[in-house]
Design an enzyme around this catalytic site. Structure first.
Site, PDB file in Angstrom:
ATOM      1  N   ASN A   9      15.593 211.986  72.491  1.00 52.88           N
ATOM      2  CA  ASN A   9      16.139 210.985  73.401  1.00 52.88           C
ATOM      3  C   ASN A   9      17.660 211.051  73.276  1.00 52.88           C
ATOM      4  O   ASN A   9      18.219 210.549  72.307  1.00 52.88           O
ATOM      5  CB  ASN A   9      15.602 209.599  72.997  1.00 52.88           C
ATOM      6  CG  ASN A   9      16.246 208.480  73.790  1.00 52.88           C
ATOM      7  OD1 ASN A   9      16.916 208.715  74.794  1.00 52.88           O
ATOM      8  ND2 ASN A   9      16.042 207.252  73.337  1.00 52.88           N
ATOM      9  N   LYS A  11      19.886 209.640  75.007  1.00 50.37           N
ATOM     10  CA  LYS A  11      20.579 208.396  75.406  1.00 50.37           C
ATOM     11  C   LYS A  11      21.745 208.742  76.329  1.00 50.37           C
ATOM     12  O   LYS A  11      21.642 209.692  77.109  1.00 50.37           O
ATOM     13  CB  LYS A  11      20.994 207.605  74.160  1.00 50.37           C
ATOM     14  CG  LYS A  11      19.801 207.424  73.195  1.00 50.37           C
ATOM     15  CD  LYS A  11      20.036 206.446  72.112  1.00 50.37           C
ATOM     16  CE  LYS A  11      18.783 206.372  71.237  1.00 50.37           C
ATOM     17  NZ  LYS A  11      18.900 205.386  70.183  1.00 50.37           N
ATOM     18  N   HIS A  95      12.063 201.574  76.008  1.00 52.23           N
ATOM     19  CA  HIS A  95      12.849 201.782  74.791  1.00 52.23           C
ATOM     20  C   HIS A  95      13.517 200.465  74.409  1.00 52.23           C
ATOM     21  O   HIS A  95      13.885 199.672  75.275  1.00 52.23           O
ATOM     22  CB  HIS A  95      13.903 202.869  75.041  1.00 52.23           C
ATOM     23  CG  HIS A  95      14.619 203.259  73.785  1.00 52.23           C
ATOM     24  ND1 HIS A  95      15.653 202.520  73.281  1.00 52.23           N
ATOM     25  CD2 HIS A  95      14.412 204.284  72.926  1.00 52.23           C
ATOM     26  CE1 HIS A  95      16.064 203.090  72.152  1.00 52.23           C
ATOM     27  NE2 HIS A  95      15.327 204.158  71.912  1.00 52.23           N
ATOM     28  N   GLU A  97      16.371 199.741  73.585  1.00 50.74           N
ATOM     29  CA  GLU A  97      17.690 199.502  74.196  1.00 50.74           C
ATOM     30  C   GLU A  97      17.528 199.027  75.644  1.00 50.74           C
ATOM     31  O   GLU A  97      18.365 198.269  76.142  1.00 50.74           O
ATOM     32  CB  GLU A  97      18.544 200.780  74.089  1.00 50.74           C
ATOM     33  CG  GLU A  97      19.031 200.970  72.651  1.00 50.74           C
ATOM     34  CD  GLU A  97      19.235 202.418  72.220  1.00 50.74           C
ATOM     35  OE1 GLU A  97      19.335 203.303  73.080  1.00 50.74           O
ATOM     36  OE2 GLU A  97      19.295 202.647  70.991  1.00 50.74           O
ATOM     37  N   GLU A 167       8.827 202.489  67.384  1.00 52.93           N
ATOM     38  CA  GLU A 167      10.222 202.569  66.958  1.00 52.93           C
ATOM     39  C   GLU A 167      10.670 201.206  66.446  1.00 52.93           C
ATOM     40  O   GLU A 167      11.060 200.333  67.247  1.00 52.93           O
ATOM     41  CB  GLU A 167      11.119 202.972  68.134  1.00 52.93           C
ATOM     42  CG  GLU A 167      10.816 204.333  68.701  1.00 52.93           C
ATOM     43  CD  GLU A 167      12.036 204.918  69.405  1.00 52.93           C
ATOM     44  OE1 GLU A 167      12.502 205.975  68.962  1.00 52.93           O
ATOM     45  OE2 GLU A 167      12.523 204.311  70.359  1.00 52.93           O
ATOM     46  N   GLY A 173      19.140 204.169  65.001  1.00 56.40           N
ATOM     47  CA  GLY A 173      20.580 204.417  64.920  1.00 56.40           C
ATOM     48  C   GLY A 173      21.257 203.788  63.719  1.00 56.40           C
ATOM     49  O   GLY A 173      22.474 203.747  63.625  1.00 56.40           O
ATOM     50  N   SER A 212      15.892 206.807  63.247  1.00 54.99           N
ATOM     51  CA  SER A 212      16.594 207.566  62.206  1.00 54.99           C
ATOM     52  C   SER A 212      15.760 208.711  61.619  1.00 54.99           C
ATOM     53  O   SER A 212      15.821 208.961  60.415  1.00 54.99           O
ATOM     54  CB  SER A 212      17.103 206.624  61.102  1.00 54.99           C
ATOM     55  OG  SER A 212      18.024 205.698  61.637  1.00 54.99           O
TER      56      SER A 212
END
Ligand code: PGA
Length: 249
Positions: A9, A11, A95, A97, A167, A173, A212
């Site tokens: 991904n 991003k 996701h 985000e 996730e 991150g 991560s």
């Protein structure tokens, strides 16, 4: 026997030039494609470049999101058909985000996943708890709700045409990874929850871990019985690291 899927991904990273450099690095490497499939999800603007570069390879291309609508007055949105026309075969949906910055709900992710399957795109449906929720002992309750909500109305066949990604939000991150045991517990929980809809579909659906994932922790995570691959952010932006992760399978 489930095959592994290692998905990158990217991003909001990857101009056309950066996309070409990163993909050249991936094409120069090797991995055992009988054990694992590789997928890259660059930004929309790089999808066509990526598909052209990868057309003679085994590496698949996916979008990072899509609209629930097919076409029309939805400024800045991208439809499933648009993704297909630039060579995407997967799409990441829900996701954290997107959930956090664009208030995406399980209900919307569910509708998008149905639209993706209708268009013959494989949705990668993301779920995950926040740190507060984990510390309050609510992980299973939250993940259970997200699985029920995002898979609402799914038939066994629709589950078989989907991928699920766990996730934990606190691991994305941040450099903090769930331990392999923590991840395995949630993956097993997810598979059992899906078995409530259909046992066969639960056995065959790939459940990816994300948060991560790096070359040095990939092997331990990927050796867990219910972890069928990884959704990789930061480490997917370096060809060497991404290749190390797929070679950890
Ligand atoms: P990360 O991101 O690997 O950088 O933690 C994973 C993701 O958000 O999909």
């Amino acid at each position: 026997m489930r095959k592994f899927l290692i998905a990158g991904n990217w991003k909001m990273n990857g101009t056309i030039d950066e996309t070409k450099t990163l993909l050249s690095g991936l094409l120069a490497g090797s991995y055992d494609d009988t054990k694992a499939d590789m997928l890259v999800c660059p930004p929309y603007t790089s999808l066509e470049t990526a598909s052209n570069m990868l057309q003679d390879s085994k590496i698949a291309v996916g979008g990072q999101d899509m609209s629930v609508h097919q076409k029309g007055a939805y400024t800045a949105e991208i439809s499933a058909t648009m993704l297909l026309t630039v060579g995407a075969s997967f799409v990441i949906l829900g996701h954290s985000e997107r959930r956090q910055y664009h208030a995406e709900s399980d209900q919307l992710v569910n509708a998008k996943a149905k639209a993706a399957i209708d268009a013959i795109l494989t949705p990668i449906i993301c779920v995950g708890e926040t740190l507060d929720q984990r510390e309050a002992g609510q992980t299973e309750q939250i993940i259970g709700m997200q699985i029920d909500g995002t898979l609402e109305g799914f038939s066994a066949d629709m589950i078989k045409k989907s991928v699920i990604a766990y996730e934990p939000v606190w691991a994305i991150g941040t450099g903090k990874t769930a331990t392999p045991e923590m991840a395995q517990d949630v993956h097993k929980f997810i598979r059992e929850r899906v078995a409530g809809i259909d046992k066969d579909a639960a056995e065959s659906v790939q459940i990816l871990y994300g948060g991560s994932v790096k070359p040095d922790n990939a092997k331990d995570l990927l050796s867990q019985p219910d972890i069928d691959g990884a959704l990789v952010g930061g480490a997917a932006l370096k060809a060497d690291d991404f290749l190390k992760i797929i070679n950890a399978v």
